[in-house]
Write a protein that holds these residues in place. Structure first.
Motif, PDB file in Angstrom:
ATOM      1  N   VAL A 103       0.942  -1.269  -0.014  1.00 15.65           N
ATOM      2  CA  VAL A 103      -0.183   0.161  -0.039  1.00 15.65           C
ATOM      3  C   VAL A 103       0.792   1.130  -0.011  1.00 15.65           C
ATOM      4  N   ARG A 104       2.005   1.153   0.633  1.00 15.24           N
ATOM      5  CA  ARG A 104       2.765   2.405   0.693  1.00 15.24           C
ATOM      6  C   ARG A 104       3.411   2.495  -0.721  1.00 15.24           C
ATOM      7  N   LEU A 107       0.879   4.501  -2.580  1.00 11.11           N
ATOM      8  CA  LEU A 107       0.855   6.116  -1.773  1.00 11.11           C
ATOM      9  C   LEU A 107       1.795   6.767  -2.685  1.00 11.11           C
ATOM     10  N   ARG A 130      -1.367   6.971   6.715  1.00 11.20           N
ATOM     11  CA  ARG A 130      -2.393   6.828   5.620  1.00 11.20           C
ATOM     12  C   ARG A 130      -2.456   5.334   5.203  1.00 11.20           C
ATOM     13  N   VAL A 131      -1.031   4.720   5.190  1.00 11.55           N
ATOM     14  CA  VAL A 131      -1.149   3.142   5.013  1.00 11.55           C
ATOM     15  C   VAL A 131      -2.126   2.419   6.065  1.00 11.55           C
ATOM     16  N   LEU A 134      -5.690   3.129   5.443  1.00 11.75           N
ATOM     17  CA  LEU A 134      -6.287   2.195   4.266  1.00 11.75           C
ATOM     18  C   LEU A 134      -6.510   0.684   4.712  1.00 11.75           C
ATOM     19  N   THR A 163      -4.742  -0.938  -2.540  1.00 11.20           N
ATOM     20  CA  THR A 163      -3.717  -0.102  -3.336  1.00 11.20           C
ATOM     21  C   THR A 163      -4.480   0.628  -4.504  1.00 11.20           C
ATOM     22  N   ALA A 166      -5.394   3.789  -2.734  1.00 11.41           N
ATOM     23  CA  ALA A 166      -4.279   4.618  -2.374  1.00 11.41           C
ATOM     24  C   ALA A 166      -4.077   5.529  -3.626  1.00 11.41           C
TER      25      ALA A 166
END
Length: 254
Positions: A103-104, A107, A130-131, A134, A163, A166
Motif C-alpha cells: 500500500v505504501r 501511495l 495513511r497506509v 487504508l 492499493t 491509495a
C-alpha cells in the motif's frame, strides 16, 4: 457538473470484432455517488463494455464522457489520472512485499515520489499513517506485516482494493470483484464495496445477480451486447426478459 449530469456516460457505444458485434449501441449513465452494476449472462458483452469504458478497448462507434468531458480518445493512464481507476484487473500487488509495503508503494506512486526516495526512511514514514488508515478500512490491519503472497484469496482482493484506493480515485471500476470467492469472502467484499461507496462512485461488473442485490443502486442487465433492462434490483429481477435470460436459454433464445 450539474445534478442531472452523470459522472460517466456512454452514448451509442459499439464494438465489433471481425464482424461480430459484442456491444451494440449501448447507452449508459452512471450517477455520481451511486453503485452501478453491469450484469448479464456469459457472452452478454459486459466485459467488453467494461473494457470500453475503462479504455482498454477502443469503441468501433460511440462516445464516452467523464464529468461531461469527452474521454473517448484518452488512454487508460490518462483517465486514471482524472480519477477513474480500475481495480481487480491484472493483480497490482507485489507478492513478496508485505501488505503494508504494497500500500505504501501505491501511495508513493500517487505522490510522484521516485525510487530514490524509497531508501530514505523519513520520507517513507510520512506515508505510514495513511497506509494504516487504508488497511484498517479494508479490514487488513491485522495482516500488515504478512507478505502478500501468503494472504488468503479474499484478503488478496482486499489488498488490491487498498492499493487502488491509495491512488485516491473518484470513481472505482471493479471487474467481477467477487469472482472465485466463497460465501464468507463474498459477504466481506460486499461490505467493503458498501463502505467504499460512501465516498466514491462505483461501477462494477458482476456475473451473479444475487451478489449485487442489496449493494447496487442501479443495475444494467446486458444480453447479446444490448441493454435488456435497467433499474433497481426489485425492478430488474421482476422483469420477465431478465428472468428468461438468467434461467437459462436466454443467450440461445431466437
Amino acid at each position: 457538473m450539474s445534478e442531472e449530469q452523470p459522472i460517466i456516460e456512454a452514448r451509442g457505444l459499439t464494438r465489433s470484432f471481425h464482424g461480430f458485434v459484442a456491444v451494440n449501441k449501448v447507452d449508459l449513465r452512471v450517477r455520481l455517488g451511486s453503485v452501478h452494476a453491469l450484469i448479464g449472462p456469459n457472452g452478454a458483452g459486459k466485459s467488453t463494455l467494461f473494457n470500453l469504458i475503462t479504455k482498454f478497448l477502443a469503441p468501433t462507434e460511440g462516445r464516452i464522457f467523464y464529468k461531461g468531458e469527452d474521454i473517448t480518445a484518452l488512454r487508460p493512464d490518462e483517465i486514471s489520472r482524472k480519477g477513474m481507476v480500475r481495480s481487480f484487473q491484472i493483480s497490482s500487488v507485489f507478492p513478496h512485499l508485505s501488505v503494508h509495503e504494497n500500500v505504501r508503494v501505491a501511495l508513493q506512486a500517487r505522490s510522484g515520489a521516485t525510487y530514490s526516495f524509497w531508501k530514505s526512511d523519513s520520507r517513507l514514514d510520512a506515508f505510514n499513517g495513511r497506509v494504516d488508515e487504508l488497511l484498517d478500512s479494508v479490514g487488513l490491519a491485522a495482516f500488515a506485516h504478512v507478505s502478500a503472497v501468503e494472504l488468503p484469496y479474499g484478503r488478496k482482493r482486499a489488498l488490491e482494493l487498498a492499493t487502488t484506493l491509495a491512488l485516491d480515485p473518484e470513481v472505482l471500476l471493479l471487474d467481477e470483484p467477487m469472482a472465485g470467492m466463497g460465501r464468507e469472502d463474498i459477504a466481506r467484499t460486499a461490505d467493503l464495496i458498501r463502505t467504499v461507496s460512501r465516498s466514491h462512485t462505483v461501477l462494477m461488473v458482476e456475473h451473479n445477480l444475487g451478489v449485487v442485490a442489496d449493494l447496487s443502486d442501479t443495475i444494467t442487465v446486458l444480453r447479446r451486447g444490448e441493454v435488456l433492462a435497467e433499474g433497481s434490483y426489485a425492478e430488474v429481477s421482476a422483469n420477465a426478459e431478465v428472468q428468461k435470460a438468467y434461467m437459462g436459454g436466454g443467450h440461445h433464445a431466437h
